[in-house]
Design a protein around this motif. Structure first.
Motif, PDB file in Angstrom:
ATOM      1  N   ILE A   1       0.853  -1.207   0.000  1.00 37.73           N
ATOM      2  CA  ILE A   1       0.000   0.000   0.000  1.00 37.73           C
ATOM      3  C   ILE A   1       0.879   1.244   0.000  1.00 37.73           C
ATOM      4  O   ILE A   1       0.627   2.197  -0.744  1.00 37.73           O
ATOM      5  CB  ILE A   1      -0.953   0.005   1.217  1.00 37.73           C
TER       6      ILE A   1
ATOM      7  N   GLU B   1      -4.380   6.994  -4.736  1.00 43.16           N
ATOM      8  CA  GLU B   1      -5.271   6.864  -3.575  1.00 43.16           C
ATOM      9  C   GLU B   1      -6.294   5.758  -3.804  1.00 43.16           C
ATOM     10  O   GLU B   1      -6.517   4.926  -2.932  1.00 43.16           O
ATOM     11  CB  GLU B   1      -6.025   8.182  -3.344  1.00 43.16           C
ATOM     12  N   LYS B   2      -6.892   5.782  -4.985  1.00 39.70           N
ATOM     13  CA  LYS B   2      -7.940   4.803  -5.299  1.00 39.70           C
ATOM     14  C   LYS B   2      -7.366   3.393  -5.367  1.00 39.70           C
ATOM     15  O   LYS B   2      -7.967   2.446  -4.845  1.00 39.70           O
ATOM     16  CB  LYS B   2      -8.597   5.162  -6.626  1.00 39.70           C
TER      17      LYS B   2
ATOM     18  N   TYR C   1      -6.647   2.147  -1.925  1.00 38.50           N
ATOM     19  CA  TYR C   1      -7.907   1.784  -1.271  1.00 38.50           C
ATOM     20  C   TYR C   1      -8.407   0.430  -1.766  1.00 38.50           C
ATOM     21  O   TYR C   1      -8.789  -0.440  -0.975  1.00 38.50           O
ATOM     22  CB  TYR C   1      -8.976   2.854  -1.514  1.00 38.50           C
ATOM     23  N   LYS C   2      -8.386   0.250  -3.087  1.00 38.24           N
ATOM     24  CA  LYS C   2      -8.908  -0.994  -3.665  1.00 38.24           C
ATOM     25  C   LYS C   2      -8.089  -2.200  -3.213  1.00 38.24           C
ATOM     26  O   LYS C   2      -8.628  -3.256  -2.896  1.00 38.24           O
ATOM     27  CB  LYS C   2      -8.932  -0.914  -5.194  1.00 38.24           C
TER      28      LYS C   2
ATOM     29  N   LYS D   1      -8.928  -2.874   0.395  1.00 40.30           N
ATOM     30  CA  LYS D   1     -10.265  -3.450   0.522  1.00 40.30           C
ATOM     31  C   LYS D   1     -10.253  -4.931   0.181  1.00 40.30           C
ATOM     32  O   LYS D   1     -10.909  -5.747   0.827  1.00 40.30           O
ATOM     33  CB  LYS D   1     -11.269  -2.725  -0.358  1.00 40.30           C
TER      34      LYS D   1
ATOM     35  N   HIS E   1     -15.116  -1.648   3.433  1.00 36.01           N
ATOM     36  CA  HIS E   1     -14.864  -0.271   3.003  1.00 36.01           C
ATOM     37  C   HIS E   1     -14.217   0.531   4.128  1.00 36.01           C
ATOM     38  O   HIS E   1     -13.212   1.216   3.930  1.00 36.01           O
ATOM     39  CB  HIS E   1     -16.209   0.335   2.595  1.00 36.01           C
TER      40      HIS E   1
ATOM     41  N   ALA F   1     -10.647  -0.573   4.972  1.00 40.84           N
ATOM     42  CA  ALA F   1      -9.728  -0.192   3.898  1.00 40.84           C
ATOM     43  C   ALA F   1      -9.391   1.295   3.983  1.00 40.84           C
ATOM     44  O   ALA F   1      -8.233   1.688   3.841  1.00 40.84           O
ATOM     45  CB  ALA F   1     -10.340  -0.528   2.545  1.00 40.84           C
ATOM     46  N   GLN F   2     -10.391   2.117   4.201  1.00 40.52           N
ATOM     47  CA  GLN F   2     -10.153   3.559   4.316  1.00 40.52           C
ATOM     48  C   GLN F   2      -9.268   3.869   5.519  1.00 40.52           C
ATOM     49  O   GLN F   2      -8.355   4.698   5.434  1.00 40.52           O
ATOM     50  CB  GLN F   2     -11.484   4.300   4.466  1.00 40.52           C
TER      51      GLN F   2
ATOM     52  N   ARG G   1      -5.659   2.778   4.741  1.00 41.76           N
ATOM     53  CA  ARG G   1      -5.023   3.697   3.791  1.00 41.76           C
ATOM     54  C   ARG G   1      -4.589   4.975   4.504  1.00 41.76           C
ATOM     55  O   ARG G   1      -3.459   5.435   4.328  1.00 41.76           O
ATOM     56  CB  ARG G   1      -5.986   4.034   2.652  1.00 41.76           C
ATOM     57  N   SER G   2      -5.457   5.530   5.332  1.00 44.27           N
ATOM     58  CA  SER G   2      -5.089   6.772   6.039  1.00 44.27           C
ATOM     59  C   SER G   2      -3.995   6.505   7.064  1.00 44.27           C
ATOM     60  O   SER G   2      -3.125   7.356   7.269  1.00 44.27           O
ATOM     61  CB  SER G   2      -6.313   7.403   6.695  1.00 44.27           C
TER      62      SER G   2
END
Length: 116
Positions: free
Chosen positions: A69, A81-82, A85-86, A89, A95, A98-99, A102-103
């Motif tokens: 990541i 970013e997308k 995230y994907k 996930k 969801h 995953a968010q 990522r953060s």
């Protein structure tokens, strides 16, 4: 980290002695210990657990999927970013998780850049 704090005070509304309506029911004295139930703390991270997880993170570093990541984010591009995230996930399943992941990885990357 994912749980929100629940307030259970709204469940036990004050009775008014009438048999119908929002505050229906027999007038009784409130039990003082009800607000202090340990079950109301469920999902809230304690200080000790936070410190232990922090130490483990420092010692062990990132998991392989977290490194990937980070690589995706470092690579940049319009869809970094997308894609991060994907990927998260697919690995984590939801969801929200995953968010959050990522953060978390983005924040770690920012701290690493700030140290340099």
């Amino acid at each position: 980290t994912f749980h929100t704090q629940h307030t259970h005070t709204s469940i036990m509304a004050e009775s008014n002695g009438i048999a119908v309506g929002l505050k229906k029911g027999f007038l009784v004295e409130k039990r003082p210990g009800d607000k202090l139930r340990p079950s109301y703390r469920k999902g809230i991270k304690g200080k000790r657990v936070g410190v232990v997880r922090e130490v483990i993170r420092e010692v062990a570093g990132l998991a392989p999927y977290e490194k990937r990541i980070l690589d995706i984010l470092k690579g940049g591009g319009a869809t970094a970013e997308k894609r991060a995230y994907k990927f998260a996930k697919r690995r984590l399943g939801t969801h929200k998780r995953a968010q959050a992941k990522r953060s978390e990885v983005k924040d770690m990357w920012a701290k690493m850049r700030a140290r340099q």
